[in-house]
Every structure is written in structure tokens, then in C-alpha cells.
Scaffold this motif. Structure first.
Motif, PDB file in Angstrom:
ATOM      1  N   GLN A 128       4.577   5.664   2.946  1.00  0.00           N
ATOM      2  CA  GLN A 128       4.030   7.009   2.914  1.00  0.00           C
ATOM      3  C   GLN A 128       4.919   7.858   2.014  1.00  0.00           C
ATOM      4  O   GLN A 128       6.134   7.909   2.222  1.00  0.00           O
ATOM      5  CB  GLN A 128       3.989   7.607   4.319  1.00  0.00           C
ATOM      6  CG  GLN A 128       3.481   9.018   4.378  1.00  0.00           C
ATOM      7  CD  GLN A 128       2.013   9.115   3.984  1.00  0.00           C
ATOM      8  OE1 GLN A 128       1.184   8.341   4.467  1.00  0.00           O
ATOM      9  NE2 GLN A 128       1.696  10.042   3.105  1.00  0.00           N
ATOM     10  N   CYS A 146       0.695   5.364   0.132  1.00  0.00           N
ATOM     11  CA  CYS A 146      -0.125   6.540   0.412  1.00  0.00           C
ATOM     12  C   CYS A 146       0.593   7.767  -0.141  1.00  0.00           C
ATOM     13  O   CYS A 146       1.755   8.012   0.213  1.00  0.00           O
ATOM     14  CB  CYS A 146      -0.337   6.697   1.908  1.00  0.00           C
ATOM     15  SG  CYS A 146      -1.187   5.288   2.659  1.00  0.00           S
ATOM     16  N   ASP A 160       0.597  11.867  -0.627  1.00  0.00           N
ATOM     17  CA  ASP A 160       0.052  13.128  -0.148  1.00  0.00           C
ATOM     18  C   ASP A 160       0.837  14.296  -0.714  1.00  0.00           C
ATOM     19  O   ASP A 160       2.028  14.185  -0.997  1.00  0.00           O
ATOM     20  CB  ASP A 160       0.071  13.169   1.380  1.00  0.00           C
ATOM     21  CG  ASP A 160      -0.939  12.208   1.983  1.00  0.00           C
ATOM     22  OD1 ASP A 160      -2.109  12.272   1.582  1.00  0.00           O
ATOM     23  OD2 ASP A 160      -0.551  11.392   2.828  1.00  0.00           O
ATOM     24  N   ARG A 171       2.516   0.257   5.411  1.00  0.00           N
ATOM     25  CA  ARG A 171       2.342   1.104   4.227  1.00  0.00           C
ATOM     26  C   ARG A 171       3.587   1.933   3.972  1.00  0.00           C
ATOM     27  O   ARG A 171       4.382   2.175   4.883  1.00  0.00           O
ATOM     28  CB  ARG A 171       1.143   2.020   4.395  1.00  0.00           C
ATOM     29  CG  ARG A 171       1.361   3.084   5.471  1.00  0.00           C
ATOM     30  CD  ARG A 171       0.098   3.896   5.714  1.00  0.00           C
ATOM     31  NE  ARG A 171       0.299   4.928   6.707  1.00  0.00           N
ATOM     32  CZ  ARG A 171       0.207   4.753   8.017  1.00  0.00           C
ATOM     33  NH1 ARG A 171      -0.073   3.564   8.516  1.00  0.00           N
ATOM     34  NH2 ARG A 171       0.413   5.763   8.852  1.00  0.00           N
ATOM     35  N   ILE A 217      -3.047   5.185  -2.811  1.00  0.00           N
ATOM     36  CA  ILE A 217      -4.058   6.044  -2.199  1.00  0.00           C
ATOM     37  C   ILE A 217      -3.612   7.499  -2.264  1.00  0.00           C
ATOM     38  O   ILE A 217      -2.627   7.882  -1.619  1.00  0.00           O
ATOM     39  CB  ILE A 217      -4.309   5.659  -0.729  1.00  0.00           C
ATOM     40  CG1 ILE A 217      -4.645   4.175  -0.618  1.00  0.00           C
ATOM     41  CG2 ILE A 217      -5.407   6.538  -0.124  1.00  0.00           C
ATOM     42  CD1 ILE A 217      -4.599   3.641   0.803  1.00  0.00           C
ATOM     43  N   GLU A 218      -4.327   8.300  -3.048  1.00  0.00           N
ATOM     44  CA  GLU A 218      -4.072   9.743  -3.058  1.00  0.00           C
ATOM     45  C   GLU A 218      -4.903  10.394  -1.958  1.00  0.00           C
ATOM     46  O   GLU A 218      -6.019   9.988  -1.695  1.00  0.00           O
ATOM     47  CB  GLU A 218      -4.464  10.344  -4.417  1.00  0.00           C
ATOM     48  CG  GLU A 218      -3.609   9.860  -5.565  1.00  0.00           C
ATOM     49  CD  GLU A 218      -3.896  10.594  -6.858  1.00  0.00           C
ATOM     50  OE1 GLU A 218      -4.091  11.829  -6.817  1.00  0.00           O
ATOM     51  OE2 GLU A 218      -3.928   9.926  -7.912  1.00  0.00           O
ATOM     52  N   ALA A 238      -4.289  10.391   1.284  1.00  0.00           N
ATOM     53  CA  ALA A 238      -4.384   9.534   2.470  1.00  0.00           C
ATOM     54  C   ALA A 238      -4.363  10.349   3.761  1.00  0.00           C
ATOM     55  O   ALA A 238      -4.923   9.929   4.775  1.00  0.00           O
ATOM     56  CB  ALA A 238      -3.234   8.525   2.465  1.00  0.00           C
ATOM     57  N   GLU A 239      -3.745  11.512   3.721  1.00  0.00           N
ATOM     58  CA  GLU A 239      -3.623  12.344   4.924  1.00  0.00           C
ATOM     59  C   GLU A 239      -4.982  12.760   5.489  1.00  0.00           C
ATOM     60  O   GLU A 239      -5.080  13.123   6.660  1.00  0.00           O
ATOM     61  CB  GLU A 239      -2.790  13.587   4.623  1.00  0.00           C
ATOM     62  CG  GLU A 239      -3.423  14.507   3.611  1.00  0.00           C
ATOM     63  CD  GLU A 239      -2.475  15.557   3.051  1.00  0.00           C
ATOM     64  OE1 GLU A 239      -2.928  16.367   2.235  1.00  0.00           O
ATOM     65  OE2 GLU A 239      -1.296  15.564   3.426  1.00  0.00           O
ATOM     66  N   MET A 251      -5.653   4.334   7.519  1.00  0.00           N
ATOM     67  CA  MET A 251      -4.610   3.727   6.698  1.00  0.00           C
ATOM     68  C   MET A 251      -4.093   2.451   7.358  1.00  0.00           C
ATOM     69  O   MET A 251      -4.058   2.346   8.579  1.00  0.00           O
ATOM     70  CB  MET A 251      -3.455   4.711   6.485  1.00  0.00           C
ATOM     71  CG  MET A 251      -3.845   5.961   5.685  1.00  0.00           C
ATOM     72  SD  MET A 251      -4.597   5.599   4.106  1.00  0.00           S
ATOM     73  CE  MET A 251      -6.265   6.213   4.369  1.00  0.00           C
ATOM     74  N   LYS A 256       0.798  13.595  -7.940  1.00  0.00           N
ATOM     75  CA  LYS A 256       0.399  12.298  -7.384  1.00  0.00           C
ATOM     76  C   LYS A 256      -0.096  11.359  -8.484  1.00  0.00           C
ATOM     77  O   LYS A 256       0.324  10.199  -8.554  1.00  0.00           O
ATOM     78  CB  LYS A 256      -0.680  12.486  -6.312  1.00  0.00           C
ATOM     79  CG  LYS A 256      -0.205  13.240  -5.072  1.00  0.00           C
ATOM     80  CD  LYS A 256      -1.300  13.408  -4.037  1.00  0.00           C
ATOM     81  CE  LYS A 256      -2.431  14.291  -4.470  1.00  0.00           C
ATOM     82  NZ  LYS A 256      -2.108  15.712  -4.604  1.00  0.00           N
ATOM     83  N   VAL A 307      -7.456  -2.436   1.081  1.00  0.00           N
ATOM     84  CA  VAL A 307      -6.169  -2.133   1.721  1.00  0.00           C
ATOM     85  C   VAL A 307      -5.684  -3.255   2.624  1.00  0.00           C
ATOM     86  O   VAL A 307      -4.501  -3.322   2.929  1.00  0.00           O
ATOM     87  CB  VAL A 307      -6.160  -0.789   2.492  1.00  0.00           C
ATOM     88  CG1 VAL A 307      -6.439   0.371   1.565  1.00  0.00           C
ATOM     89  CG2 VAL A 307      -7.124  -0.794   3.653  1.00  0.00           C
ATOM     90  N   VAL A 337       0.868  -1.170   0.000  1.00  0.00           N
ATOM     91  CA  VAL A 337       0.000   0.000   0.000  1.00  0.00           C
ATOM     92  C   VAL A 337       0.907   1.223   0.000  1.00  0.00           C
ATOM     93  O   VAL A 337       1.799   1.340   0.841  1.00  0.00           O
ATOM     94  CB  VAL A 337      -0.926   0.032   1.234  1.00  0.00           C
ATOM     95  CG1 VAL A 337      -1.732   1.323   1.279  1.00  0.00           C
ATOM     96  CG2 VAL A 337      -1.841  -1.182   1.243  1.00  0.00           C
TER      97      VAL A 337
END
Length: 158
Positions: free
Chosen positions: A121, A30, A32, A119, A105-106, A108-109, A115, A39, A96, A28
């Protein structure tokens, strides 16, 4: 954790392609960063590396796209999601937590508590005319191993 800078969309695509060459199913990622920071460009390049031939677009209005490649790629855009209930409604947790496929994942924040524990980040910062700064961090054993491998092959001044 490590950072690298890309100075063009082509360098960003190359960075994502490098990740695509070493990524494993069950990962995964993420992503941000502010609007327009790259992204979706990153996701598109990673998906191309994995063999996606169809158009890779931001699922801002669809919320989720699934692409067929060497393994399924599930691409979420949480920008328009207002609550964690909506995450449940679109089956977010099922994807996930799956061990097959890759999840990107766009935004994610917006829902850090939602989450998965394991993962990668990726925070992307716009450096203006100087490019983009990518800051990579890992949570969990599997993602930590991926990030260690990536840090060995990526030049910080990509």
C-alpha cells in the motif's frame, strides 16, 4: 511501514525506479492520494524501469492498461468505477490474483475489501512546495519481504 519524501518529479521517478529494480512478479501495489499527487508519474517510472517502451498513461477512461515488459504490467485506475460489480466486469480479480505480472492500482482506497490480501500500500500526500510524502505499508508475507528490502535501500529524504 516506512515513509520517505521526494522533492521533485525526478526524485519521485527515481523512487519508483528503485522499486522497479527489486519488484517480483505477482506483486500488487495499491496507490492512493488526491488527484494530481503523482500516482501515474510513479507508475510510469516503475514501468520504464521494467522495460516498457510505449506511452504509460493513466487508464482513467480505459480503466485498465496492460504493458509488455520483462513481465506484463497491469495498470488499473479505479477513479471512475462506481461498484464492485464493475470490478468483476473488467476482470479485476483475475489480474490481482494472478502470480505472473505486476499489478498497479490507482485509487485502491475506493474498494478496500476488493484488494488482495498480499499487497504493498502506497499513500502519497502532497506537501505543497515541499514535495510528496510516500507512506509504504505491506499486507501479506511476500509484500512484507519486498517492503523490508525497500526500506533498507531507500533514503527517507529521497
Amino acid at each position: 511501514m516506512f515513509t520517505c519524501i521526494t522533492r521533485s518529479p525526478e526524485e519521485t521517478a527515481h523512487l519508483a525506479g528503485t522499486i522497479g529494480k527489486i519488484i517480483h512478479e505477482g506483486t500488487v501495489i495499491c496507490l492512493d492520494g488526491e488527484l494530481g499527487v503523482g500516482k501515474t508519474l510513479f507508475v510510469r517510472a516503475l514501468a520504464r524501469t521494467l522495460g516498457v517502451e510505449s506511452d504509460v498513461t493513466s487508464p482513467t477512461f480505459n480503466l485498465m492498461n496492460i504493458y509488455e515488459a520483462a513481465c506484463p504490467i497491469v495498470h488499473f485506475d479505479l477513479y471512475r468505477i462506481a461498484s464492485e460489480e464493475e470490478l468483476e466486469d473488467i476482470g479485476f480479480y483475475e489480474y490481482v490474483e494472478a502470480t505472473e505480472g505486476i499489478v498497479l492500482i490507482e485509487w485502491a482506497e475506493k474498494f478496500p475489501e476488493a484488494m488482495p490480501e498480499d499487497r504493498v500500500q502506497v499513500n502519497i500526500a502532497n506537501l505543497g512546495g515541499e514535495g510528496r510524502q510516500f507512506t509504504f505499508a505491506a499486507e501479506g508475507e511476500k509484500s512484507t519481504r519486498l517492503l523490508e528490502e525497500l526500506s533498507e535501500i531507500v533514503d527517507p529524504e529521497h
